[in-house]
Design a protein around this motif. Structure first.
Motif, PDB file in Angstrom:
ATOM      1  N   LYS A  33      57.451  43.632  39.443  1.00 14.80           N
ATOM      2  CA  LYS A  33      58.158  42.429  39.023  1.00 14.80           C
ATOM      3  C   LYS A  33      59.662  42.583  39.259  1.00 14.80           C
ATOM      4  CE  LYS A  33      59.354  38.622  37.062  1.00 14.80           C
ATOM      5  NZ  LYS A  33      59.361  37.449  37.957  1.00 14.80           N
ATOM      6  N   LYS A  34      60.208  43.714  38.840  1.00 15.54           N
ATOM      7  CA  LYS A  34      61.652  43.909  38.953  1.00 15.54           C
ATOM      8  C   LYS A  34      62.124  43.810  40.395  1.00 15.54           C
ATOM      9  CE  LYS A  34      65.436  47.126  38.476  1.00 15.54           C
ATOM     10  NZ  LYS A  34      65.932  48.446  38.128  1.00 15.54           N
ATOM     11  N   TYR A  35      61.403  44.465  41.306  1.00 15.40           N
ATOM     12  CA  TYR A  35      61.839  44.493  42.704  1.00 15.40           C
ATOM     13  C   TYR A  35      61.205  43.371  43.529  1.00 15.40           C
ATOM     14  CZ  TYR A  35      64.015  48.969  41.714  1.00 15.40           C
ATOM     15  OH  TYR A  35      64.817  49.969  41.212  1.00 15.40           O
ATOM     16  N   GLY A  36      60.373  42.551  42.870  1.00 14.96           N
ATOM     17  CA  GLY A  36      59.807  41.417  43.590  1.00 14.96           C
ATOM     18  C   GLY A  36      58.793  41.806  44.644  1.00 14.96           C
ATOM     19  N   ALA A  37      57.978  42.808  44.356  1.00 15.33           N
ATOM     20  CA  ALA A  37      56.980  43.244  45.336  1.00 15.33           C
ATOM     21  C   ALA A  37      55.628  42.616  45.046  1.00 15.33           C
ATOM     22  CB  ALA A  37      56.855  44.763  45.299  1.00 15.33           C
ATOM     23  N   ALA A  38      54.805  42.523  46.073  1.00 16.51           N
ATOM     24  CA  ALA A  38      53.395  42.213  45.872  1.00 16.51           C
ATOM     25  C   ALA A  38      52.703  43.503  45.435  1.00 16.51           C
ATOM     26  CB  ALA A  38      52.782  41.682  47.163  1.00 16.51           C
ATOM     27  N   VAL A  39      51.496  43.373  44.906  1.00 10.52           N
ATOM     28  CA  VAL A  39      50.830  44.580  44.409  1.00 10.52           C
ATOM     29  C   VAL A  39      49.339  44.550  44.748  1.00 10.52           C
ATOM     30  CG1 VAL A  39      50.410  43.591  42.097  1.00 10.52           C
ATOM     31  CG2 VAL A  39      50.523  46.084  42.368  1.00 10.52           C
ATOM     32  N   VAL A  40      48.837  45.734  45.112  1.00 12.10           N
ATOM     33  CA  VAL A  40      47.411  45.876  45.358  1.00 12.10           C
ATOM     34  C   VAL A  40      46.754  46.406  44.081  1.00 12.10           C
ATOM     35  CG1 VAL A  40      45.661  47.167  46.639  1.00 12.10           C
ATOM     36  CG2 VAL A  40      47.701  46.307  47.817  1.00 12.10           C
ATOM     37  N   GLY A  41      45.769  45.679  43.577  1.00  7.79           N
ATOM     38  CA  GLY A  41      45.038  46.119  42.393  1.00  7.79           C
ATOM     39  C   GLY A  41      43.720  46.758  42.798  1.00  7.79           C
ATOM     40  N   LEU A  42      43.507  48.002  42.354  1.00 11.83           N
ATOM     41  CA  LEU A  42      42.248  48.692  42.658  1.00 11.83           C
ATOM     42  C   LEU A  42      41.205  48.358  41.612  1.00 11.83           C
ATOM     43  CD1 LEU A  42      43.378  52.346  43.532  1.00 11.83           C
ATOM     44  CD2 LEU A  42      43.220  50.345  45.033  1.00 11.83           C
ATOM     45  N   CYS A  43      39.990  48.075  42.054  1.00 10.24           N
ATOM     46  CA  CYS A  43      38.913  47.729  41.124  1.00 10.24           C
ATOM     47  C   CYS A  43      38.343  48.988  40.482  1.00 10.24           C
ATOM     48  CB  CYS A  43      37.819  46.966  41.842  1.00 10.24           C
ATOM     49  SG  CYS A  43      38.369  45.348  42.374  1.00 10.24           S
ATOM     50  N   MET A  44      39.188  49.705  39.759  1.00 12.21           N
ATOM     51  CA  MET A  44      38.729  50.873  39.020  1.00 12.21           C
ATOM     52  C   MET A  44      39.632  51.033  37.801  1.00 12.21           C
ATOM     53  SD  MET A  44      40.215  53.903  41.468  1.00 12.21           S
ATOM     54  CE  MET A  44      39.942  55.197  40.274  1.00 12.21           C
ATOM     55  N   ASP A  45      39.177  51.824  36.825  1.00 11.00           N
ATOM     56  CA  ASP A  45      40.004  52.053  35.651  1.00 11.00           C
ATOM     57  C   ASP A  45      39.802  53.473  35.123  1.00 11.00           C
ATOM     58  OD1 ASP A  45      37.550  51.963  34.473  1.00 11.00           O
ATOM     59  OD2 ASP A  45      37.835  49.991  33.544  1.00 11.00           O
ATOM     60  N   GLU A  46      40.108  53.692  33.849  1.00  9.32           N
ATOM     61  CA  GLU A  46      39.991  55.037  33.259  1.00  9.32           C
ATOM     62  C   GLU A  46      38.610  55.636  33.504  1.00  9.32           C
ATOM     63  OE1 GLU A  46      40.828  52.286  31.637  1.00  9.32           O
ATOM     64  OE2 GLU A  46      42.544  52.579  30.310  1.00  9.32           O
ATOM     65  N   LYS A  47      37.591  54.740  33.548  1.00 11.33           N
ATOM     66  CA  LYS A  47      36.213  55.235  33.634  1.00 11.33           C
ATOM     67  C   LYS A  47      35.761  55.450  35.082  1.00 11.33           C
ATOM     68  CE  LYS A  47      35.363  51.907  30.728  1.00 11.33           C
ATOM     69  NZ  LYS A  47      34.755  50.807  29.991  1.00 11.33           N
ATOM     70  N   GLY A  48      36.643  55.224  36.013  1.00 11.21           N
ATOM     71  CA  GLY A  48      36.273  55.430  37.410  1.00 11.21           C
ATOM     72  C   GLY A  48      35.929  54.139  38.118  1.00 11.21           C
ATOM     73  N   ILE A  49      35.179  54.255  39.216  1.00 12.78           N
ATOM     74  CA  ILE A  49      34.814  53.075  40.010  1.00 12.78           C
ATOM     75  C   ILE A  49      33.468  52.547  39.525  1.00 12.78           C
ATOM     76  CG2 ILE A  49      34.334  52.210  42.327  1.00 12.78           C
ATOM     77  CD1 ILE A  49      35.940  54.574  43.420  1.00 12.78           C
ATOM     78  N   PRO A  50      33.420  51.310  39.059  1.00 12.85           N
ATOM     79  CA  PRO A  50      32.149  50.757  38.587  1.00 12.85           C
ATOM     80  C   PRO A  50      31.137  50.629  39.727  1.00 12.85           C
ATOM     81  CG  PRO A  50      34.005  49.294  38.045  1.00 12.85           C
ATOM     82  CD  PRO A  50      34.520  50.329  38.973  1.00 12.85           C
ATOM     83  N   ARG A  51      29.861  50.701  39.377  1.00 16.81           N
ATOM     84  CA  ARG A  51      28.822  50.685  40.403  1.00 16.81           C
ATOM     85  C   ARG A  51      28.467  49.264  40.850  1.00 16.81           C
ATOM     86  NH1 ARG A  51      26.568  55.258  41.456  1.00 16.81           N
ATOM     87  NH2 ARG A  51      24.705  54.269  42.311  1.00 16.81           N
ATOM     88  N   THR A  52      28.673  48.271  39.983  1.00 14.56           N
ATOM     89  CA  THR A  52      28.234  46.923  40.357  1.00 14.56           C
ATOM     90  C   THR A  52      29.424  46.055  40.744  1.00 14.56           C
ATOM     91  OG1 THR A  52      28.511  45.966  38.167  1.00 14.56           O
ATOM     92  CG2 THR A  52      26.412  47.071  38.637  1.00 14.56           C
ATOM     93  N   TRP A  53      29.132  45.047  41.560  1.00 17.04           N
ATOM     94  CA  TRP A  53      30.222  44.165  41.993  1.00 17.04           C
ATOM     95  C   TRP A  53      30.779  43.378  40.823  1.00 17.04           C
ATOM     96  CZ3 TRP A  53      30.033  38.859  41.545  1.00 17.04           C
ATOM     97  CH2 TRP A  53      28.774  38.260  41.354  1.00 17.04           C
ATOM     98  N   GLN A  54      29.893  43.041  39.834  1.00 21.15           N
ATOM     99  CA  GLN A  54      30.366  42.257  38.692  1.00 21.15           C
ATOM    100  C   GLN A  54      31.433  43.027  37.899  1.00 21.15           C
ATOM    101  OE1 GLN A  54      27.119  42.754  39.417  1.00 21.15           O
ATOM    102  NE2 GLN A  54      25.917  40.881  39.080  1.00 21.15           N
ATOM    103  N   GLU A  55      31.164  44.316  37.708  1.00 19.85           N
ATOM    104  CA  GLU A  55      32.138  45.119  36.951  1.00 19.85           C
ATOM    105  C   GLU A  55      33.462  45.249  37.710  1.00 19.85           C
ATOM    106  OE1 GLU A  55      29.946  48.637  34.710  1.00 19.85           O
ATOM    107  OE2 GLU A  55      28.993  48.208  36.636  1.00 19.85           O
ATOM    108  N   ARG A  56      33.369  45.354  39.024  1.00 17.44           N
ATOM    109  CA  ARG A  56      34.614  45.460  39.809  1.00 17.44           C
ATOM    110  C   ARG A  56      35.411  44.157  39.709  1.00 17.44           C
ATOM    111  NH1 ARG A  56      33.009  48.699  45.333  1.00 17.44           N
ATOM    112  NH2 ARG A  56      31.543  50.102  44.291  1.00 17.44           N
ATOM    113  N   VAL A  57      34.703  43.055  39.770  1.00 20.66           N
ATOM    114  CA  VAL A  57      35.383  41.757  39.664  1.00 20.66           C
ATOM    115  C   VAL A  57      36.040  41.623  38.284  1.00 20.66           C
ATOM    116  CG1 VAL A  57      34.958  39.296  39.470  1.00 20.66           C
ATOM    117  CG2 VAL A  57      34.014  40.564  41.397  1.00 20.66           C
ATOM    118  N   ALA A  58      35.366  42.167  37.262  1.00 18.61           N
ATOM    119  CA  ALA A  58      35.934  42.094  35.911  1.00 18.61           C
ATOM    120  C   ALA A  58      37.271  42.830  35.857  1.00 18.61           C
ATOM    121  CB  ALA A  58      34.949  42.686  34.900  1.00 18.61           C
ATOM    122  N   ILE A  59      37.331  43.976  36.542  1.00 12.68           N
ATOM    123  CA  ILE A  59      38.607  44.718  36.567  1.00 12.68           C
ATOM    124  C   ILE A  59      39.655  43.927  37.349  1.00 12.68           C
ATOM    125  CG2 ILE A  59      39.759  46.824  37.356  1.00 12.68           C
ATOM    126  CD1 ILE A  59      37.175  48.335  36.776  1.00 12.68           C
ATOM    127  N   ALA A  60      39.226  43.330  38.452  1.00 14.70           N
ATOM    128  CA  ALA A  60      40.164  42.523  39.252  1.00 14.70           C
ATOM    129  C   ALA A  60      40.767  41.424  38.389  1.00 14.70           C
ATOM    130  CB  ALA A  60      39.442  41.918  40.455  1.00 14.70           C
TER     131      ALA A  60
END
Lengths: 782, 221
Positions: free
Chosen positions: A419-446
């Motif tokens: 936000k401060k530098y006005g950049a775009a950002v890539v969001g990875l569909c993963m979190d503390e628990k790692g990469i979810p196995r289903t597409w629904q869970e990945r979309v939820a992170i997105a």
């Protein structure tokens, strides 16, 4: 002016002061102190003409100018603000601190560092706020990088709102090549209050640019052109006040709401402008969706169609690049940038993660190295907030950060930086628990990432999602999950997606088949920005084919051009094998490599170097000295020999030996001098003669040279200087090295030097040309 | 305003590359063609000029700029008006040159020579245009800060007087070097009678750093 929806600025200050007796070329800011009443009188005339924002007479104030004038920045600013404040007394007018360009070009093309520029601006702006300015206007800017330094200084060192106007030519670019979209994307991101144009050309030519700007921003637009085009024979400008005002009023249709005049305009012009605008039409708002994207200073990548992100600037698994980064050698990074751009990449990913290195410092250096040779926007690839911040600060234009994950810690650390530098950002569909196995869970992170990013003020168009590719040979069912997630994020969340595709084929034979097939399917699912190796032709062919099928490549023009082109590699390999010496002489790298490989079959590596490569180079050197070869041929030959040395090096490494170097040489172009082509020629030739060259660059301070020769334990130092005026720095550098007690030989070169002069300033050798520098290296290092 | 780049003299380029006569090898000729196309694509020639009255003390009337040195005074002996100009190939060319230096040094050397020939051509064209504009009067040769005894430090005053950075984007370092490097500043006198063209090494810009002269030879210019 009666209208409340518009703001009327003032007109030219220099023009008016020159009429009052200021000699042309003399700093107008001196008059703030010498004749404050004359400066205030000009401001008063503008107030009388209807101006309600007065630009202070501080355009050129900075520490360099102040030193030349024998005054202080503080005194000049205080007096300038006081003059405008005096004129604004009793009327409803604002005082804007006028900040112009420093007048020196920033590195890499110039010599002023970004931090130095920032400090120069910070000093001016802090004082401006203290003196009582109501806002800061950064104007007549040409270099977007300098603008960034100025805006950051204003936002970090003051609380004042910031306006920025840049100066454009008729070709729609500033002198440094910045386009309207690049200005808009960068300044929107940096959080200015208003942006637009000043100086430039006349109002007629600027209207089209204002229309273009409106397509890229919702910010308030400023329009402050010159009074037409200058007439060099008379020193005047070619538009009357009435013509100027009428032409400016056309900009109402482009959504402009802040008007004024620049060079050649006077209170008459501003009064006419107020009258015409009062009778002018409504301000037209933007039609259609605001355009978005990322950019370098000169090139914008808009969010439409498919854009290839080049992945090769990444040391993971690349020994040579790791080694180069450890040595602080950014040439390797620059070379990768050029190769990827030439192959069709549109965004360059920059990753410098090497264990044990200062990643943040490395990132800043790498981003600058890339932008010195490429006009592509960059993707800052790191998960470390300090590294991301360093990259975002160093970058010119608007970058994208790769990446933030769905974990709370990552969101909280990374998003505010974007936000401060006005950049775009890539969001990875993963979190503390790692990469979810289903597409629904990945979309939820997105979704979670999208909400968090929107909450800190990042627009949806700047949020890109990476649904993550897993290796299909290990987790076969995951390929389909990734593709479904891409489709959902595209269609339902309305976000752009990025995807590193190469990973998919790991562990399988004929990897490219799998990679290309997966890439094509992902594009069909809506993938916008594949992260790939653009130097693999099949990948880029697949992208080119997709663009035809999607309709992006109108009339298949690009595809046809791509397929019609003959690759240079094919031409070279068609030529038959030739003896090593001839291949070197003709500057044919691939043939040299081939001949070296053949030679290695029957001789050990050092024999090949001593009996084949070095004699071939010596022959080239002789021919050059006999004036039978030109300088470019000498360099071509040296480059070709390098291909042979590379083969030898690999052979030695394969045998478990350590690399061959004939010794270390430090090179620098001395302080104050920026003409470094001669030094760079010497560098290429020495490297290709088998020496390790530590290149300190140009405009190098004596103490930096001393530090480097000691640190590297170099036995030979080469210094270059082109100008008579900078040879004294060369003498000073030599003296500093001698004083340090470090025992190394020093060779010098440069157009104005002679052998006698070299001896006089204490050098051990004078190198007339690159060939001689190699001879000297041979003498000193063997 | 835009400058005119009409020709990159192959002869001049070869001279910068220290040509000593003879056939140009085919591979080099091909490289020259490629570089010429690249340079023409990158160049955005721009010029700014302004006419001034010259006072007897060598000050340009209405400005803070006073020309220093015997050499420029001799050049302008017949003149009561002068023109200051700055010409540049633009930053795009500078970028192209730096990119070449990072990628292919041989190409960079050729491009650099081409750039030098190109900016000379832009200056020649500008001076030709000015000669027409100020006919029937006559122009002197051009003379730049740093030539002869005119201090290089006068670049600063010339830049400030002509407002060079704002007008065409050329910047000056603290050591008075111009960026983009392929830029030229000069003063040209306007006289009422024909002006001599100076020839020979003594009046050459490259007198001090000429590779030919260092070897006791001459170029063909």
């Amino acid at each position: 002016m009666k209208r409340k929806d518009l703001t009327l600025l003032d007109g030219g200050m220099g023009t008016m002061l020159q009429r009052a007796g200021l000699p042309i070329g003399q700093s107008p800011e001196r008059w703030n102190m010498a004749f404050p009443e004359r400066v205030t009188a000009v401001h008063r005339q503008y107030v009388a003409a209807g101006s309600r924002v007065l630009y202070t007479n501080t355009f050129g104030v900075n520490r360099f100018r102040a030193a030349r004038c024998g005054a202080t920045v503080e005194a000049m600013i205080d007096a300038g603000v006081a003059c405008a404040r005096e004129a604004a007394r009793g009327v409803d007018a604002e005082v804007a601190l006028d900040v112009g360009p420093i007048g020196q070009l920033l590195a890499p093309l110039g010599t002023l560092s970004f931090q130095e520029a920032y400090d120069v601006f910070a000093q001016v702006m802090r004082r401006g706020q203290a003196a009582g300015a109501d806002r800061i206007v950064i104007e007549t800017m040409s270099d977007l990088y300098e603008v960034k330094a100025a805006v950051l200084a204003a936002r970090e060192c003051t609380d004042l709102p910031v306006w920025v106007t840049m100066t454009f030519g008729e070709n729609g670019r500033t002198f440094t090549g910045t386009t309207v979209p690049a200005m808009a994307l960068t300044l929107e991101g940096l959080g200015v209050e208003a942006m637009g144009f000043n100086c430039s050309v006349g109002p007629r030519e600027l209207v089209a640019l204002a229309r273009e700007l409106r397509r890229w921003t919702d910010k308030t637009i400023i329009f402050k052109p010159n009074a037409g085009l200058p007439n060099p024979a008379t020193g005047g400008y070619d538009m009357t006040a009435e013509a100027f005002a009428a032409a400016c009023a056309q900009a109402l249709e482009c959504g402009v709401t802040i008007f004024g005049g620049c060079c050649g305009t006077t209170p008459d012009y501003i009064a006419a402008l107020g009258r015409v605008l009062d009778e002018g039409g409504e301000v037209t708002r933007r039609q259609g969706v605001k355009r978005s994207g990322i950019c370098s200073a000169t090139k914008a990548v808009a969010m439409d169609g498919v854009h290839v992100i080049g992945e090769r600037i990444n040391p993971t698994g690349k020994k040579a690049l790791q080694q180069a980064l450890r040595q602080g050698d950014m040439d390797a990074v620059a070379t990768l940038a050029i190769a990827q751009q030439d192959a069709g990449a549109e965004i360059l990913d920059v990753n410098v993660g090497v264990p044990g290195l200062d990643e943040a410092e490395m990132m800043a250096q790498a981003v600058r190295a890339v932008q010195a040779v490429s006009d592509l926007p960059v993707q800052i690839d790191s998960s470390d907030p300090a590294t991301i911040a360093a990259g975002l600060r160093a970058v010119n234009g608007k970058a994208v950060v790769n990446s933030v994950s769905g974990s709370r810690a990552s969101l909280e650390a990374v998003l505010p930086l974007c936000k401060k530098y006005g950049a775009a950002v890539v969001g990875l569909c993963m979190d503390e628990k790692g990469i979810p196995r289903t597409w629904q869970e990945r979309v939820a992170i997105a979704k979670r990432i999208m909400e968090a990013a929107t909450a800190v003020g990042i627009p949806k168009s700047d949020i890109w999602i990476d649904c993550l590719t897993l290796t299909v040979s290990a987790q076969q069912e995951q390929a389909a999950e990734t593709l479904r997630a891409v489709r959902y994020v595209t269609e339902e969340l309305g976000l752009a997606t990025v995807l590193g595709v190469s990973n998919i084929s790991f562990g399988l034979p004929q990897r490219q088949q799998i990679t290309v097939s997966f890439l094509t399917q992902a594009l069909q699912c809506g993938l916008r920005m594949p992260i790939v190796n653009p130097n693999q032709e099949a990948i880029m062919d697949a992208v080119a084919a997709y663009r035809v099928l999607s309709g992006e490549d109108r009339d298949s023009t690009d595809y046809i051009a791509r397929m019609g082109r003959v690759s240079p590699a094919a031409v070279v390999s068609a030529e038959s094998a030739m003896p090593l010496e001839e291949a070197v002489l003709r500057g044919l790298g691939p043939q040299v490599a081939e001949a070296t490989r053949e030679a290695l079959a029957s001789a050990d590596p050092l024999q090949v170097v001593n009996d084949k490569l070095i004699p071939a180079l010596d022959r080239v050197g002789q021919l050059y000295e006999q004036e039978k070869l030109y300088l470019p041929q000498l360099i071509n030959a040296a480059n070709a020999a390098c291909a042979g040395f590379d083969v030898v090096r690999q052979a030695i490494l394969a045998q478990g030996g350590s690399s061959v170097s004939r010794g270390k040489i430090v090179l620098a172009t001395v302080q104050g001098d920026i003409h470094d082509i001669g030094k760079n020629i010497v560098k290429v030739v020495l490297e290709n003669y088998g020496y390790t060259v530590i290149d300190l660059g140009r405009d190098v301070a004596p103490e930096t040279v001393v530090e480097a020769v000691i640190r590297e334990g170099a036995r030979l130092l080469g210094l270059s200087a082109l100008m008579t005026t900078t040879v004294s720095k060369m003498a000073e550098t030599i003296a500093a090295v001698r004083r340090s007690g470090h025992n190394c030989k020093i060779m010098v070169g440069g157009a104005v030097l002679t052998a006698d002069y070299a001896a006089e300033i204490g050098a051990d050798y004078y190198a007339r040309d690159a060939k001689q520098s190699a001879d000297i290296a041979g003498k000193v290092l063997g | 305003m835009d400058g005119r780049l009409t020709e990159i003299s192959r002869r001049e380029v070869l001279r910068y590359l220290q040509w000593r006569g003879g056939e140009v090898p085919e591979e080099l000729a091909r490289q020259l063609d490629g570089c010429q196309a690249a340079l023409l694509a990158a160049a955005r020639p721009r010029v700014v000029w302004q006419r001034y009255d010259l006072c007897p003390d060598m000050t340009l009337l209405g400005t803070a700029f006073r020309l220093q040195g015997q050499a420029v005074a001799r050049l302008l002996a017949d003149c009561r008006e002068v023109i200051l100009f700055c010409a540049t190939l633009g930053l795009e060319t500078e970028t192209r040159l730096r990119r070449a230096q990072a990628g292919n040094m041989a190409e960079a050397v050729v491009l650099d020579a081409m750039g030098s020939a190109a900016i000379e051509n832009v200056c020649d064209n500008l001076c030709g245009d000015l000669a027409k504009q100020f006919a029937p009067r006559y122009l002197t040769d051009r003379f730049s800060p740093g030539y002869g005894d005119m201090p290089i430090a006068q670049q600063r005053a010339l830049f400030d007087t002509l407002d060079v950075t704002r007008k065409i984007g050329v910047t000056l370092t603290e050591s008075y070097l111009m960026v983009p490097q392929k830029s030229v500043t000069a003063v040209v006198g306007i006289a009422d009678r024909p002006q001599p063209r100076r020839r020979g090494c003594g009046s050459c810009v490259n007198f001090e750093n000429c590779a030919y002269r260092k070897e006791g030879k001459y170029c063909e210019a």
